[in-house]
Write an enzyme that holds these catalytic residues in place. Structure first.
Site, PDB file in Angstrom:
ATOM      1  CG  ASP A  15      75.156  49.526  35.955  1.00  0.00           C
ATOM      2  OD1 ASP A  15      74.079  50.129  35.850  1.00  0.00           O
ATOM      3  OD2 ASP A  15      76.439  49.996  35.813  1.00  0.00           O
TER       4      ASP A  15
ATOM      5  CD  GLU B 195      79.356  44.892  28.643  1.00  0.00           C
ATOM      6  OE1 GLU B 195      78.831  45.309  27.626  1.00  0.00           O
ATOM      7  OE2 GLU B 195      78.868  45.167  30.050  1.00  0.00           O
TER       8      GLU B 195
ATOM      9  CB  CYS C   8      76.347  72.118  26.154  1.00  0.00           C
ATOM     10  SG  CYS C   8      75.119  70.699  27.370  1.00  0.00           S
TER      11      CYS C   8
ATOM     12  CD  GLN D 212      76.710  55.826  35.430  1.00  0.00           C
ATOM     13  OE1 GLN D 212      76.095  56.767  35.121  1.00  0.00           O
ATOM     14  NE2 GLN D 212      76.224  54.702  35.468  1.00  0.00           N
TER      15      GLN D 212
ATOM     16  CB  CYS E 139      68.159  70.534  29.954  1.00  0.00           C
ATOM     17  SG  CYS E 139      69.864  70.270  29.973  1.00  0.00           S
TER      18      CYS E 139
ATOM     19  CE1 TYR F 224      72.338  43.012  31.004  1.00  0.00           C
ATOM     20  CE2 TYR F 224      71.988  42.748  33.384  1.00  0.00           C
ATOM     21  CZ  TYR F 224      71.705  42.261  32.218  1.00  0.00           C
ATOM     22  OH  TYR F 224      70.511  41.932  31.838  1.00  0.00           O
TER      23      TYR F 224
ATOM     24  CB  CYS G 102      69.912  54.327  33.853  1.00  0.00           C
ATOM     25  SG  CYS G 102      69.856  53.087  32.661  1.00  0.00           S
TER      26      CYS G 102
ATOM     27  CB  CYS H  80      68.889  72.487  23.053  1.00  0.00           C
ATOM     28  SG  CYS H  80      69.748  70.978  23.717  1.00  0.00           S
TER      29      CYS H  80
END
Length: 433
Positions: free
Chosen positions: A362, A297, A168, A244, A92, A273, A389, A89
């Site tokens: 954001d 937005e 998962c 989130q 991660c 945003y 992010c 996978c």
């Protein structure tokens, strides 16, 4: 296999290398006879056998997996998920690293990006976010891919191939309760599993499935000059819309962004945003009936939900537009052929004011961009909060803000995506005066 011109390695080759650094994107960095290798499943300080999986553009670098570890880092642990590892996978990046080690690596990436792209030396640690179990059981939104046999799973790294996992390990219990990987799916290419903070988990087939709204409740507290601030609000969010994915992230980022702004009654605030209005709702309460919030937005469905939710506030104006369009910034639109396309020159939205007291940004992973950042700085806000992010995008936009006469007052980083290389930052800027 033939070797690409300029490269001494080909896909499938195995070489022993020393991993010397950790790169933005979740890879260890190594060299072999002058060739740069980005090695997954490795930790700086280790000696590993790396198997080449891909040749980069122009053979400037290669991607590889650490398939044998000869000298292990003290931070290396056994991955809690049997599907994490070479060829498995791709979700991660860091299950082979202790949680403390993961956060140290991420902090190093933030420091490196800020130094390289913004010219700033920052002292930052990656803070945990409440709501996960030792880095597991936190992801409240998971998209499972569906293969030709109707089995749901997760994709291999940089591949469309589906790994039919049992479940998962970073998924929240509510996502696991849907048993997506145990069911047979006929028709969809994917299944979105969502465990909202209010109500029952839902599974949405993609494409074709009905997409319900879910309710996300945010309760946050922070300090202000007038004393502690408490905020609690329910948001209607499309099950396929942006929210989130860590259960503690929204409240954590809200407090981290608004505390240093210390928003005051009667001020004008800009929320760029804005999504369904997380920051706009809190800003609306802080500026009060004599203040104003302008929220921008591009996702019209999110704007519609924010308009319904915030209509009663009476002090929030929603702008359904791209942020650069709302500012009236020219941008190039891609043409269908090989040409560059045409330049779009939208009119500035009459709802976007010439001045603002505070601004919250954001943006998506690509960042706000230099033109938007310059437009924000031209409003001369007394404070700017930037939720990012991607540390590289934040660093590039920081450089632009510095050039416009602002300085970085504070920077915090949060581990909102344990077991992955992703890290969230909240930066606070003020005029350099």
């Amino acid at each position: 296999m033939a070797r690409p011109e300029g490269s001494g390695l080909a896909v499938g080759d195995e070489v022993d290398v020393e991993v010397t650094a950790f790169a933005h994107g979740g890879h260890g960095v190594a060299r072999h006879e002058g060739q740069v290798l980005f090695v997954r499943h490795a930790v700086p300080g280790e000696r590993v056998t790396a198997r080449v999986t891909e040749i980069g553009s122009g053979a400037r670098f290669v991607r590889a997996d650490a398939v044998v570890v000869h000298v292990a880092s003290p931070d290396r642990v056994k991955p809690p998920c049997p599907w994490a590892g070479p060829g498995a996978c791709g979700g991660c990046d860091l299950q082979h690293v202790s949680l403390g080690g993961q956060r140290a690596l991420k902090a190093g990436v933030v420091r490196e990006q800020m130094a390289r792209l913004a010219g700033l030396e920052v002292d930052v640690e990656v803070e945990p976010v409440p709501g996960d179990a030792g880095g597991l059981d936190w992801r409240t939104r998971v998209e499972f891919a569906v293969d030709a046999e109707g089995r749901a799973g997760l994709r291999r790294f940089r591949s469309h191939e589906v790994v039919p996992v049992d479940h998962c390990r970073i998924a929240a219990p509510g996502v696991d309760s849907l048993r997506v990987t145990e069911r047979s799916w006929t028709g969809p290419d994917a299944v979105d599993a969502v465990a909202p903070s209010v109500g029952e988990p839902v599974a949405v087939e993609v494409p074709g499935g009905a997409v319900p709204d879910v309710v996300e409740r945010v309760a946050a507290t922070w300090s202000s000059a007038d004393g502690p601030v408490s905020f609690e609000h329910d948001f209607a969010v499309s099950a396929r819309g942006f929210w989130q994915v860590h259960p503690g992230a929204a409240a954590t980022f809200l407090a981290a962004a608004l505390e240093p702004l210390d928003v005051r009654p009667g001020e004008r605030a800009l929320d760029l945003y804005c999504g369904v209005g997380l920051f706009a709702a809190a800003l609306s309460e802080r500026v009060g009936p004599t203040g104003q919030v302008v929220a921008v937005e591009a996702d019209r469905a999110a704007v519609e939900r924010a308009e319904r939710d915030l209509a009663a506030a009476g002090n929030v104006a929603l702008v359904a537009a791209r942020v650069d369009d709302a500012f009236g910034l020219p941008r190039e639109e891609r043409g269908r052929g090989r040409g560059r396309g045409r330049t779009r020159r939208p009119a500035r939205s009459p709802l976007v004011p010439p001045r603002a007291d505070v601004v919250v940004l954001d943006p998506p992973r690509t960042g706000a961009g230099a033109a938007v950042v310059r437009a924000v700085a031209a409003m001369r806000p007394r404070a700017v909060a930037y939720v990012a992010c991607d540390p590289a995008a934040l660093a590039r936009d920081t450089a632009t803000l510095l050039a416009q006469g602002y300085r970085l007052k504070s920077l915090r980083a949060f581990d909102a995506f344990p077991m992955t290389h992703h890290v969230e930052c909240v930066a606070h800027f003020v005029p350099d005066a």
